[in-house]
Design an enzyme around this catalytic site. Sequence first.
Site, short mmCIF file in Angstrom:
data_model
loop_
_atom_site.label_atom_id
_atom_site.label_comp_id
_atom_site.label_asym_id
_atom_site.label_seq_id
_atom_site.Cartn_x
_atom_site.Cartn_y
_atom_site.Cartn_z
N THR A 352 0.83 -1.21 0.00
CA THR A 352 0.00 0.00 0.00
C THR A 352 0.87 1.25 0.00
OG1 THR A 352 -0.13 0.09 2.41
CG2 THR A 352 -1.87 -1.14 1.28
N CYS A 353 0.26 2.35 -0.42
CA CYS A 353 0.97 3.64 -0.47
C CYS A 353 0.83 4.31 0.89
CB CYS A 353 0.36 4.48 -1.59
SG CYS A 353 1.38 5.88 -2.03
N ASP A 354 1.39 3.66 1.90
CA ASP A 354 1.20 4.09 3.29
C ASP A 354 2.45 3.68 4.06
OD1 ASP A 354 -1.04 4.50 5.64
OD2 ASP A 354 0.43 2.98 6.14
#
Length: 424
Positions: A352-354
Amino acid sequence: MIDTETRPERRAARTLIERRRAEASALLATDAARAALALHGTPLLLLDPERVRRQYRRLRDALPFVRFHYAVKALAHDAVIGALDDVGSGFDIATGEELDLLTRRGIAAARIIHTHPVKKPSEIVAALAAGVRTFVVDNEVELAKFSDAPADVSLLVRLAYRSPHAKSDLSSKFGVGPFEAARLVEQAKRRGLRIAGFSFHVGSQLDDPARFADAVSETLALMDDLERRLRVRFDTLDIGGGFPVAYDTPSATVEEVATRLRPILEPHAGRLDIIAEPGRVMVAEAMTLVTSVVGVAERGDGRWYYLDDGVYGSYSNVVAEDVHPLVFAEEELRDGPSNAASHRWATLGGPTCDSSDVIAREVLLPELAVGDLLVSPAMGAYTAVTATRFNGRALTPIAVMGRGLTTGEVTAVAASDRRTVSIV
Ligand SMILES: Cc1ncc(COP(=O)(O)O)c(C=O)c1O
């Protein structure tokens, strides 16, 4: 300086890691695993129901006078339910959805207990209508929900035992102490309800058989005391779940926990119905996660590998439970651990972009490139069931391996779970 204290522990940890590596290696070499990966790619969870059956039999052999009810929450999957149905296990549910999963498979209500101490009234109605008769309560409001329940309903009062060393100490959210337990028994008596006995949960992933044994002894002593003081008779003792699993370090085995519990429990086996609700230990080792590298970067803190599953997905146990799953590169499974000199420390990031999506730091791995496979064993408990769809990512499919996976035989397993793929 010779570190005499940690040496045997290190040796035991190395033995565990080598055993896990050999098992993962054997699994990945099977036709079933290869076929599943060829068909679905990664990420993929490989589920071996035969290992679930084996684990049930192991628990039964270790504590033959205990009736085991699998805690469905650990891995609510049709193939697991089917495997445990085959060997005659009972089931422990916490929700109406779990009840539906069991009744769809035709599991008789007599084999099901409902142990969530706080239930939606409509779920109690549905469970009673389905024929479930054993429930857990730990407060007066919950007790009142059973006022109109059929006379054959058995209620268990949930006790709280602090377990600060468990990965998940369940005693702050649920359970009562001896004083409140006595009050609940009295209140139930006044309402004409039957308190059949007591339940507790020592804490999930509690690697402390002595603490488990103390909880059993304290509960038996409380039951004895209340029977005398309140002139009641109990017939059930539910020792909960909590059996630990060896993830990255060794933990007490089922047999070691049983050795502690057996002398305390066995004298009461004739008089009491002794039940348990293991979840984690039943399924953890039955499922293996295969991921692949989707990105490689050199950052200020060293090498990063980005995988196609992460803490918002199957590695949800890393954050929710502080579990540290082992991660093997396919190359290590093939060539064994002897190549360690060429390994380097790396951080494993999820897809994820997290920035919280970090699976592990300081993992020693061989040089990896995009597309290389990684394998995490013991990923069956509290992984797929706690995964999210954050960033819109699909839930990782579960490939169910037929009976005899470890012997290479591949058969089809019927699947109703939308994530399940069967290997034929
Ligand atoms: C009521 C109850 N029973 C059983 C279990 C299963 O415990 P474990 O997975 O530690 O065996 C849990 C886990 O949270 C639970 O809450």
